[in-house]
Design a protein around this motif. Structure first.
Motif, PDB file in Angstrom:
ATOM      1  N   ARG A  26       0.842  -1.188   0.000  1.00 33.07           N
ATOM      2  CA  ARG A  26       0.000   0.000   0.000  1.00 33.07           C
ATOM      3  C   ARG A  26       0.882   1.244   0.000  1.00 33.07           C
ATOM      4  O   ARG A  26       2.050   1.200   0.393  1.00 33.07           O
ATOM      5  CB  ARG A  26      -0.911   0.002   1.235  1.00 33.07           C
ATOM      6  N   THR A  59      -5.270  -4.614  -5.812  1.00 37.31           N
ATOM      7  CA  THR A  59      -6.003  -4.634  -4.542  1.00 37.31           C
ATOM      8  C   THR A  59      -5.519  -5.824  -3.730  1.00 37.31           C
ATOM      9  O   THR A  59      -5.456  -6.948  -4.242  1.00 37.31           O
ATOM     10  CB  THR A  59      -7.517  -4.754  -4.777  1.00 37.31           C
ATOM     11  N   ALA A  64      -7.551  -7.596   4.030  1.00 36.38           N
ATOM     12  CA  ALA A  64      -7.102  -6.216   3.836  1.00 36.38           C
ATOM     13  C   ALA A  64      -7.952  -5.511   2.783  1.00 36.38           C
ATOM     14  O   ALA A  64      -8.514  -4.445   3.020  1.00 36.38           O
ATOM     15  CB  ALA A  64      -5.635  -6.198   3.431  1.00 36.38           C
ATOM     16  N   ALA A  66      -7.361  -3.701   0.314  1.00 33.38           N
ATOM     17  CA  ALA A  66      -7.012  -2.282   0.201  1.00 33.38           C
ATOM     18  C   ALA A  66      -6.257  -2.024  -1.093  1.00 33.38           C
ATOM     19  O   ALA A  66      -5.562  -2.905  -1.604  1.00 33.38           O
ATOM     20  CB  ALA A  66      -6.148  -1.866   1.394  1.00 33.38           C
ATOM     21  N   PRO A  67      -6.371  -0.817  -1.662  1.00 32.17           N
ATOM     22  CA  PRO A  67      -5.599  -0.468  -2.864  1.00 32.17           C
ATOM     23  C   PRO A  67      -4.106  -0.561  -2.586  1.00 32.17           C
ATOM     24  O   PRO A  67      -3.640  -0.208  -1.498  1.00 32.17           O
ATOM     25  CB  PRO A  67      -6.023   0.979  -3.151  1.00 32.17           C
ATOM     26  N   ALA A  68      -3.371  -1.039  -3.565  1.00 29.07           N
ATOM     27  CA  ALA A  68      -1.932  -1.214  -3.397  1.00 29.07           C
ATOM     28  C   ALA A  68      -1.256  -1.122  -4.767  1.00 29.07           C
ATOM     29  O   ALA A  68      -1.910  -0.882  -5.779  1.00 29.07           O
ATOM     30  CB  ALA A  68      -1.627  -2.555  -2.730  1.00 29.07           C
TER      31      ALA A  68
END
Length: 208
Positions: A26, A59, A64, A66-68
């Motif tokens: 991230r 993602t 998680a 989450a964007p990465a």
């Protein structure tokens, strides 16, 4: 070479790629690892690397989600050159500006994996997880291919080992054997067999 340096020539750019060789990260994780880079410079470098097809947004898997950012296939081709630069840097005179306490076990493991002889793990499959001080990383070995990934493994590891940085360095440099580290209490086997723990340092072997 000039075109490659246009993309990679900035010092921070190669350090971002180095971190992504350890798996998707991230934005805030990259910034935490490279705080001196600053938010604006990191944003600019990531945008440039995405535009150059070296890095791509992704993602992280659940939980998680989450964007990465992760390396593309083109970016993954930098693995050997970047690790070779790291190993080459070992031959340079000591720079007193570099704090030895900033060393990270997962980066040492990354270089060991990069210089590993594929024959040492041909036909062999295993998953190792290391807890070195506050660091956690895992090493999947798949028939001659050895990677190092930040964080705990999503799968059950064949071997989990806990030690401090001094012991990990001694193991990496062959200054102590895994059997001795266990015997002297410098390393603790959290999961798996002693024999399997010994095997990982036959795969993660420094070859100058």
């Amino acid at each position: 070479m000039a075109r490659a340096l246009d993309v990679l020539g900035d010092r921070w750019t190669l350090l971002v790629i180095r971190e992504l060789l350890l798996g998707p990260k991230r934005f805030k994780d990259l910034l935490a690892i490279l705080p001196a880079m600053g938010t604006n410079r990191l944003s600019e470098r990531l945008a440039m690397l995405v535009e150059s097809n070296v890095v791509q947004p992704t993602t992280l898997p659940a939980p998680a989600a989450a964007p990465a950012y992760e390396l593309t296939e083109l970016g993954e081709q930098l693995r050997k050159p970047v690790i070779a630069l790291g190993l080459w840097g070992l031959r340079l005179p000591v720079d007193e500006r570099i704090d030895p306490s900033s060393a990270r076990a997962e980066l040492i493991a990354l270089c060991l994996a990069g210089s590993s002889d594929p024959a040492s793990s041909a036909g062999f499959q295993a998953l190792y997880e290391f807890h070195v001080g506050a660091e956690v990383f895992h090493v999947p070995v798949r028939d001659g291919k050895v990677l190092v990934r930040s964080g705990p493994s999503a799968e059950s590891a064949d071997v989990k080992i806990q030690c401090d940085m001094e012991t990990f360095m001694a193991l990496a440099l062959r200054q102590i054997t895994p059997a001795r580290a266990l015997r002297e209490g410098r390393a603790t086997l959290l999961q798996g067999s002693r024999q399997a723990f010994t095997q990982v340092f036959k795969v993660l072997e420094y070859r100058p």
